[in-house]
Write an enzyme that holds these catalytic residues in place. Structure first.
Site, PDB file in Angstrom:
ATOM      1  N   GLY A 285     -18.552  -1.179  -0.857  1.00 53.97           N
ATOM      2  CA  GLY A 285     -18.331  -1.213  -2.295  1.00 53.97           C
ATOM      3  C   GLY A 285     -17.416  -0.120  -2.782  1.00 53.97           C
ATOM      4  O   GLY A 285     -17.629   0.476  -3.838  1.00 53.97           O
TER       5      GLY A 285
ATOM      6  N   TYR B 234       0.852  -1.186   0.000  1.00 49.67           N
ATOM      7  CA  TYR B 234       0.000   0.000   0.000  1.00 49.67           C
ATOM      8  C   TYR B 234       0.891   1.240   0.000  1.00 49.67           C
ATOM      9  O   TYR B 234       1.565   1.532   0.992  1.00 49.67           O
ATOM     10  CB  TYR B 234      -0.900   0.041   1.240  1.00 49.67           C
ATOM     11  CG  TYR B 234      -2.008  -0.979   1.286  1.00 49.67           C
ATOM     12  CD1 TYR B 234      -2.316  -1.789   0.197  1.00 49.67           C
ATOM     13  CD2 TYR B 234      -2.777  -1.142   2.435  1.00 49.67           C
ATOM     14  CE1 TYR B 234      -3.342  -2.722   0.248  1.00 49.67           C
ATOM     15  CE2 TYR B 234      -3.816  -2.064   2.503  1.00 49.67           C
ATOM     16  CZ  TYR B 234      -4.090  -2.852   1.406  1.00 49.67           C
ATOM     17  OH  TYR B 234      -5.113  -3.764   1.475  1.00 49.67           O
TER      18      TYR B 234
END
Length: 329
Positions: A206, A55
């Site tokens: 989502g 990341y």
């Protein structure tokens, strides 16, 4: 040392904090706000923090090290993913889960995080060129040496779970699970429950699509949602229609859309821990009450009518990335 739950993973709060968005995945983040958000999560009793060594090419681990400085080690559990190869310009170069690489990754993660162990260590994706038994064997050796507490997996199917679990007990599977991503329910979830393996659910909103706050005009440079099929023209309008149906249910329940969506994931079972990808204190504060939101059978039925299984349009990743996943949408 962290205690363990009945699944074998470190005991965690009802919600976990996913830190990926703090390192550029959705465009630039405010560093001071990211640090404040991690600390606010800890102050609120959130104990599970999820990251990946790729990341921001290490940025996220360094950020967490700063945020966690001065905190007692037993206050938090770190879940770390490894194996994704990222080149300059955030170019995906493949997956490497060879045993020697696994140990090398961990050495760097421990240094960046400023800790002597991580609580859950997991390959981010299955390496097609390395048997899962070899990768798990390397993590097992790290557990035996005291550098790792528990083995986790991420985005793998039922057969791989069984093969990995035969080498060393798997604490949990991290996988996308939300109202619009329910493929895990078909084959994977039954196997996890058969083996006593927990679920750490990411993408519960989502990637913001079903948060109730989605605004396409705010997509910044570098935001990978600009390439996501679910956010593409034609698909996003349909998917936002589902959100409006969900908003009506949330209004009757007296909560926000995001809280309802998170609570739905939490309602899937005590073995499911939703990860909230908040990168601001405002979004964290909205998410936290979802852990206490009780959904009745009537609520669940109304949610199902608003967002039926399989009703979302578009894959959850671009086609090149979907090809490497064992579980679909």
């Amino acid at each position: 040392m962290q205690s363990t739950s009945s699944t074998g993973r470190p005991a965690a709060s009802r919600l976990g904090l996913g830190a990926m968005a703090m390192s550029g995945a959705y465009g630039e983040s405010d560093r001071a706000e990211s640090l404040a958000t991690v600390r606010a999560a800890l102050d609120a009793g959130v104990t599970l923090i999820d990251t990946g060594d790729f990341y921001g090419s290490g940025h996220n681990e360094l950020l967490l090290a700063e945020a966690l400085r001065g905190r007692a080690r037993e206050e938090y559990a770190l879940s770390v993913k490894f194996g994704q190869l990222i080149g300059p310009g955030v170019r995906f170069l493949g997956t490497d889960a060879r045993p020697s690489s696994v140990k090398n990754y961990l050495a760097h993660s421990l240094t960046r995080l400023g800790v002597d162990h991580v609580d859950v260590y997991r390959p981010a994706r299955l390496d097609p060129d390395v048997p899962i038994e070899d990768t798990v064997g390397a993590v097992k050796e790290l557990i035996e040496a005291g550098h790792v507490r528990s083995l986790g997996l991420s985005e793998v199917g039922a057969e791989t779970i069984r093969r990995a679990h035969a080498v060393h007990p798997v604490a949990d599977l991290q996988i996308e699970y939300s109202l619009i991503s329910r493929a895990v329910e078909d084959e994977v979830l039954p196997v996890l429950r058969e083996l006593g393996i927990g679920v750490t659910a990411y993408g519960v909103l989502g990637r913001g699509l079903i948060s109730g706050h989605w605004d396409a005009s705010r997509v910044a440079a570098g935001d990978h949602r600009a390439r996501s099929p679910r956010f593409s023209a034609g698909n996003v309008e349909h998917n936002l229609g589902l959100v409006e149906a969900l908003r009506a249910v949330a209004g009757e329940k007296g909560c926000t859309v995001a809280q309802l969506a998170i609570a739905w994931v939490a309602s899937r079972g005590d073995d499911v821990v939703p990860l909230v990808g908040a990168r601001t204190r405002e979004r964290l504060a909205e998410a936290l009450p979802a852990a206490e939101l009780e959904l009745t059978e009537g609520d669940l039925a109304a949610i199902e009518r608003a967002v039926p299984a399989g009703s979302a349009r578009g894959d959850r990743y671009p086609s090149a990335m979907m090809a490497g996943l064992a579980v679909g949408n």
